[in-house]
Write an enzyme that holds these catalytic residues in place. Structure first.
Site, mmCIF file in Angstrom:
data_model
loop_
_atom_site.group_PDB
_atom_site.id
_atom_site.type_symbol
_atom_site.label_atom_id
_atom_site.label_comp_id
_atom_site.label_asym_id
_atom_site.label_seq_id
_atom_site.Cartn_x
_atom_site.Cartn_y
_atom_site.Cartn_z
ATOM 1 N N GLY A 60 -5.167 -5.565 5.541
ATOM 2 C CA GLY A 60 -4.375 -6.476 4.731
ATOM 3 C C GLY A 60 -4.913 -7.895 4.710
ATOM 4 O O GLY A 60 -4.978 -8.536 3.655
ATOM 5 N N GLU A 110 10.131 -5.950 3.677
ATOM 6 C CA GLU A 110 10.333 -7.219 2.997
ATOM 7 C C GLU A 110 9.946 -7.125 1.527
ATOM 8 O O GLU A 110 10.672 -7.594 0.644
ATOM 9 C CB GLU A 110 9.516 -8.320 3.682
ATOM 10 C CG GLU A 110 9.923 -8.606 5.120
ATOM 11 C CD GLU A 110 9.137 -7.787 6.130
ATOM 12 O OE1 GLU A 110 9.122 -8.183 7.309
ATOM 13 O OE2 GLU A 110 8.537 -6.760 5.736
ATOM 14 N N LYS A 132 9.393 -4.960 13.990
ATOM 15 C CA LYS A 132 9.806 -4.314 12.742
ATOM 16 C C LYS A 132 10.628 -3.066 13.021
ATOM 17 O O LYS A 132 11.654 -2.803 12.369
ATOM 18 C CB LYS A 132 8.572 -3.963 11.910
ATOM 19 C CG LYS A 132 7.854 -5.170 11.332
ATOM 20 C CD LYS A 132 6.464 -4.834 10.837
ATOM 21 C CE LYS A 132 6.485 -3.842 9.696
ATOM 22 N NZ LYS A 132 5.126 -3.633 9.144
ATOM 23 N N GLU A 190 -4.089 -12.550 13.861
ATOM 24 C CA GLU A 190 -3.745 -11.132 13.771
ATOM 25 C C GLU A 190 -4.954 -10.274 14.115
ATOM 26 O O GLU A 190 -4.816 -9.159 14.619
ATOM 27 C CB GLU A 190 -3.221 -10.793 12.370
ATOM 28 C CG GLU A 190 -2.574 -9.412 12.289
ATOM 29 C CD GLU A 190 -1.837 -9.184 10.985
ATOM 30 O OE1 GLU A 190 -0.618 -9.426 10.933
ATOM 31 O OE2 GLU A 190 -2.487 -8.760 10.004
ATOM 32 N N HIS A 192 -1.749 -38.953 9.522
ATOM 33 C CA HIS A 192 -0.490 -39.673 9.741
ATOM 34 C C HIS A 192 0.564 -38.752 10.341
ATOM 35 O O HIS A 192 1.754 -39.030 10.246
ATOM 36 C CB HIS A 192 -0.010 -40.274 8.414
ATOM 37 C CG HIS A 192 -0.952 -41.294 7.862
ATOM 38 N ND1 HIS A 192 -0.817 -42.643 8.107
ATOM 39 C CD2 HIS A 192 -2.078 -41.152 7.113
ATOM 40 C CE1 HIS A 192 -1.800 -43.297 7.517
ATOM 41 N NE2 HIS A 192 -2.588 -42.419 6.909
ATOM 42 N N LYS A 237 0.830 -1.208 0.000
ATOM 43 C CA LYS A 237 0.000 0.000 0.000
ATOM 44 C C LYS A 237 0.860 1.252 0.000
ATOM 45 O O LYS A 237 0.639 2.182 -0.775
ATOM 46 C CB LYS A 237 -0.948 0.001 1.199
ATOM 47 C CG LYS A 237 -1.905 1.180 1.225
ATOM 48 C CD LYS A 237 -2.826 1.153 2.442
ATOM 49 C CE LYS A 237 -3.834 0.050 2.360
ATOM 50 N NZ LYS A 237 -4.847 0.125 3.450
#
Length: 543
Positions: free
Chosen positions: A268, A212, A505, A354, A385, A206
């Site tokens: 998001g 990242e 962050k 979140e 399994h 945005k």
């Protein structure tokens, strides 16, 4: 409004729970032969069997009362009306507008946002058709064969989940890959074997500043230019942006005519049906994408209008609260018996945790009850399994959501009948277990009997649909979105902010230059972090 634990329904639920906790599902079913038919609900093409929950009619009555006392109806109406219910960011919460039909009216600050939504959808459709048809040409004149989506969080989890879930409907002569992790190997592997002349990157951020995403985008830009002779003009033919920051998009080299916007009222993790879904639209085609949006909208309307007693998301949200707060269940397992849904549990992890991973109420006070459980899961039958042993015989109570489809997309002999037999058998085994008497009757030695007993009384929901289609995927995602909202309202928390992701962050931004500095930096962290930085620098220098 009273604090949650002081509401009459909460107090009644606490007393009620003590009475029914000792009850086993075996007794509940024996006492009510029609329980399996009665405790079901069908809406918008999804069928829910919730009979294998540790509940009675009284439980549901009290949970519905708690929803009323918590003002759930008013909060639903507020969200759909465009009120700014995300109070910590002063924003409306209108992912429902992303799938509203043309002609609908949803106001934010007095302005109808639906025409803007459809303008972006039309722009996405035109672009997707150009790529799918080969009309969009790269810098050397070749059509696009590879699409790489670069994003993180909701800008990655939604698109990759939708692509994997609906791969059956995708255009198979196009290759789709997804980059999210700042670990360089993610980018290296995603571009392995691709021809830059035939590759389109979609950069989803945005603000166009997400660390990242922009680190990967810069690497993609360098990769492209190395492959195409270094002419910066190539960027505009091989990159488009999903962003609102025209200045930074242009500076990167992307033509702002190929910038697809969205709005601050789209969170998001609620954005897969906005422009963030551009890669999905290219893969599926505009018609399938809009069919998916219609599935979302059908569930939206059901959630908005259905009475709570017949409301799928409300009921699922209330049951989640029931186990988290009254049974101390720390997790929920989501178990899709459909291999195409292999990324669905990972998508739900962000959507649920979140959103409701909060410990402070809307009023800023610490909560004194459990909020979001941990969501996890894998497709069946793989999980059988792997971790089902713990669900069946472990010490943790883990409510399960089984998701299955009556018809296979690719019928292959007996496969689908065997698959569905397994999902039905697992929910039956969890609910009813196997007693010591039953084990002994099979001739098992006395020493082995305790090891082969299944306690049962493990709760589950089973969700059935006809087959996995774009429309049904939209319904499933919206079902969980609104279940999460229901939980958040009752817990009096804000499901639409995510301040918890900010601190790490911010600290990373301070540490990056300390790792990259040629000279030994002055470190002011705690002794552990300081030592780890020094160790990293020493190990890196030794290579």
């Amino acid at each position: 409004m009273k604090d949650l634990t002081k509401r009459p329904a909460w107090k009644a639920l606490s007393a009620h729970c003590k009475k029914i906790k000792p009850l086993h599902l075996r007794k509940l079913f024996a006492a009510d032969p029609k329980r399996g038919q009665r405790m079901t609900l069908e809406a918008a093409g999804l069928f829910l069997d919730y009979s294998k929950n540790r509940i009675t009619d009284k439980t549901i009555q009290l949970l519905l009362q708690l929803a009323e006392e918590s003002g759930l109806r008013e909060r639903i109406d507020a969200m759909f009306s465009g009120a700014k219910i995300n109070i910590t960011e002063n924003r409306a919460v209108l992912h429902v507008a992303l799938r509203a039909p043309k002609g609908a009216t949803i106001l934010v600050d007095g302005k109808n946002v639906v025409p803007e939504v459809h303008a972006v959808l039309d722009k996405m459709s035109a672009f997707a058709n150009r790529v799918r048809s080969g009309d969009w040409k790269g810098f050397t004149g070749k059509p696009i064969k590879n699409v790489v989506n670069i994003g993180i969080g909701g800008s990655d989890l939604g698109p990759v989940m939708a692509y994997e879930a609906l791969k059956y409907y995708s255009q198979r002569d196009l290759v789709f890959r997804f980059v999210s992790n700042v670990d360089g190997m993610d980018f290296v592997e995603a571009t392995q074997g691709l021809n830059p002349a035939e590759t389109l990157f979609i950069v989803s951020s945005k603000t166009f500043t997400t660390m990242e995403t922009m680190t990967n985008a810069e690497s993609a830009r360098a990769w492209l230019l190395r492959g195409l002779g270094g002419d910066a003009k190539a960027v505009a033919k091989h990159f488009v942006a999903v962003s609102t920051n025209a200045e930074k998009v242009s500076k990167f080299g992307i033509d702002t005519a190929n910038m697809f916007g969205f709005w601050d009222w789209v969170g998001g993790r609620y954005s897969m049906d906005s422009a963030i879904g551009l890669s999905s639209m290219i893969a599926l085609g505009p018609d399938n994408f809009r069919t998916m949006l219609d599935g979302f909208h059908q569930m939206d309307e059901h959630f908005r209008a259905a009475p709570f007693a017949k409301n799928l998301p409300v009921l699922m949200g209330l049951l989640t609260l029931w186990y988290a707060d009254f049974f101390d269940a720390q997790t929920v397992a989501v178990l899709p018996y459909e291999n195409y849904l292999k990324r669905f549990p990972a998508y739900l992890q962000q959507l649920t945790m979140e959103s409701n991973g909060k410990s402070v109420t809307l009023g800023g006070k610490p909560v004194n009850y459990e909020t979001s459980p941990i969501y996890w899961g894998e497709p069946g039958t793989n999980g059988q399994h792997s971790f089902y042993q713990l669900i069946h015989q472990g010490t943790h109570l883990i409510p399960c959501d089984f998701i299955a489809f009556a018809n296979a997309l690719a019928p292959l002999g007996r496969h689908h009948d065997i698959l569905l037999a397994n999902v039905l058998a697992q929910s039956e085994a969890l609910a009813f277990g196997k007693t010591a008497e039953q084990v002994r009757a099979e001739g098992v030695s006395a020493a082995l009997v305790p090891h082969k007993v299944f306690e049962g009384n493990r709760p589950s929901n089973t969700i059935l649909a006809d087959r996995l289609t774009p429309e049904v995927l939209g319904k499933l995602v919206a079902l969980y979105e609104h279940s999460v909202f229901t939980q958040g309202v009752l817990w009096s928390i804000n499901p639409f902010d995510q301040w918890g992701v900010e601190l790490g962050k911010a600290l990373a931004q301070a540490i990056i230059p300390e790792l990259e500095s040629p000279a030994n930096p002055k470190l002011t962290h705690d002794s552990s972090t300081n030592n780890l930085i020094k160790r990293y620098r020493k190990m890196r220098a030794a290579v």
